[in-house]
Write a protein that holds these residues in place. Structure first.
Motif, PDB file in Angstrom:
ATOM      1  N   ILE A 135       1.509  -1.599   4.281  1.00  0.00           N
ATOM      2  CA  ILE A 135       0.968  -0.923   2.947  1.00  0.00           C
ATOM      3  C   ILE A 135      -0.226   0.523   3.762  1.00  0.00           C
ATOM      4  O   ILE A 135      -0.563   1.408   3.065  1.00  0.00           O
ATOM      5  N   ALA A 136      -1.037  -0.832   4.372  1.00  0.00           N
ATOM      6  CA  ALA A 136      -2.047   0.501   4.526  1.00  0.00           C
ATOM      7  C   ALA A 136      -1.602   0.641   5.922  1.00  0.00           C
ATOM      8  O   ALA A 136      -2.637   1.685   5.866  1.00  0.00           O
ATOM      9  N   ALA A 137      -0.509   0.964   6.467  1.00  0.00           N
ATOM     10  CA  ALA A 137      -0.088   1.600   7.662  1.00  0.00           C
ATOM     11  C   ALA A 137       0.320   3.578   7.417  1.00  0.00           C
ATOM     12  O   ALA A 137       0.313   4.201   7.697  1.00  0.00           O
ATOM     13  N   ASP A 138       0.285   3.427   5.462  1.00  0.00           N
ATOM     14  CA  ASP A 138       0.776   4.543   5.034  1.00  0.00           C
ATOM     15  C   ASP A 138       1.845   5.630   5.737  1.00  0.00           C
ATOM     16  O   ASP A 138       1.863   6.841   5.402  1.00  0.00           O
ATOM     17  N   ARG A 139       2.134   5.390   5.579  1.00  0.00           N
ATOM     18  CA  ARG A 139       3.863   5.421   6.316  1.00  0.00           C
ATOM     19  C   ARG A 139       4.813   5.821   6.012  1.00  0.00           C
ATOM     20  O   ARG A 139       6.245   6.483   5.709  1.00  0.00           O
ATOM     21  N   GLY A 140       4.648   6.161   4.283  1.00  0.00           N
ATOM     22  CA  GLY A 140       5.382   6.758   3.349  1.00  0.00           C
ATOM     23  C   GLY A 140       5.487   6.059   2.102  1.00  0.00           C
ATOM     24  O   GLY A 140       5.567   4.441   2.156  1.00  0.00           O
ATOM     25  N   ARG A 141       6.484   6.528   1.377  1.00  0.00           N
ATOM     26  CA  ARG A 141       6.677   5.595   0.095  1.00  0.00           C
ATOM     27  C   ARG A 141       7.611   4.203   0.318  1.00  0.00           C
ATOM     28  O   ARG A 141       7.340   3.174  -0.106  1.00  0.00           O
ATOM     29  N   ARG A 142       8.996   4.893   1.193  1.00  0.00           N
ATOM     30  CA  ARG A 142       9.630   3.720   1.936  1.00  0.00           C
ATOM     31  C   ARG A 142       8.597   2.449   2.232  1.00  0.00           C
ATOM     32  O   ARG A 142       9.076   1.312   2.143  1.00  0.00           O
ATOM     33  N   PHE A 143       8.019   2.832   3.544  1.00  0.00           N
ATOM     34  CA  PHE A 143       7.696   1.947   4.305  1.00  0.00           C
ATOM     35  C   PHE A 143       6.319   1.055   2.890  1.00  0.00           C
ATOM     36  O   PHE A 143       6.482  -0.198   2.923  1.00  0.00           O
ATOM     37  N   THR A 144       6.067   1.740   1.886  1.00  0.00           N
ATOM     38  CA  THR A 144       5.251   1.444   1.630  1.00  0.00           C
ATOM     39  C   THR A 144       5.310   0.106   0.579  1.00  0.00           C
ATOM     40  O   THR A 144       5.423  -1.276   0.635  1.00  0.00           O
TER      41      THR A 144
END
Length: 105
Positions: free
Chosen positions: A20-29
């Motif tokens: 979640i903290a990586a902020d790599r996009g909605r799908r990743f989150t």
């Protein structure tokens, strides 16, 4: 309360927070929230079997919150459409932001 179940839950919690903290996009989150749901269940089982009711109660609430995150980021039909449209323009917007930052530097 220091067995393999707790270690799996602890490591999974750290990985989910990292996703979640990586902020790599909605799908990743969204997948971070899926992992949070899985480890919440693990914490609930751990809490119930080791008579640690505060851990079980807290993770029951967190499971509901994380399930809402899964809905918001992965399952909501409206949010999925928005995400698909945003992904189409994302590279252009990222390039524009990089240019703006380069001018400011």
């Amino acid at each position: 309360m220091n067995g393999p179940l707790e270690w799996i839950a602890a490591i999974g919690t750290m990985l989910a927070a990292g996703l979640i903290a990586a902020d790599r996009g909605r799908r990743f989150t969204g997948w971070g929230f899926v992992l949070f749901c899985a480890v919440s269940v693990t914490w609930i089982v751990s809490g119930l079997t080791s008579d640690a009711m505060p851990i079980a109660a807290m993770n029951t609430v967190l499971l509901a919150i994380n399930a809402w995150g899964v809905w918001q980021y992965l399952l909501s039909p409206k949010n999925r459409r928005v995400m698909e449209k945003m992904e189409a323009v994302q590279p252009e917007i990222e390039a524009e932001v990089e240019q703006e930052l380069a001018r400011e530097a």
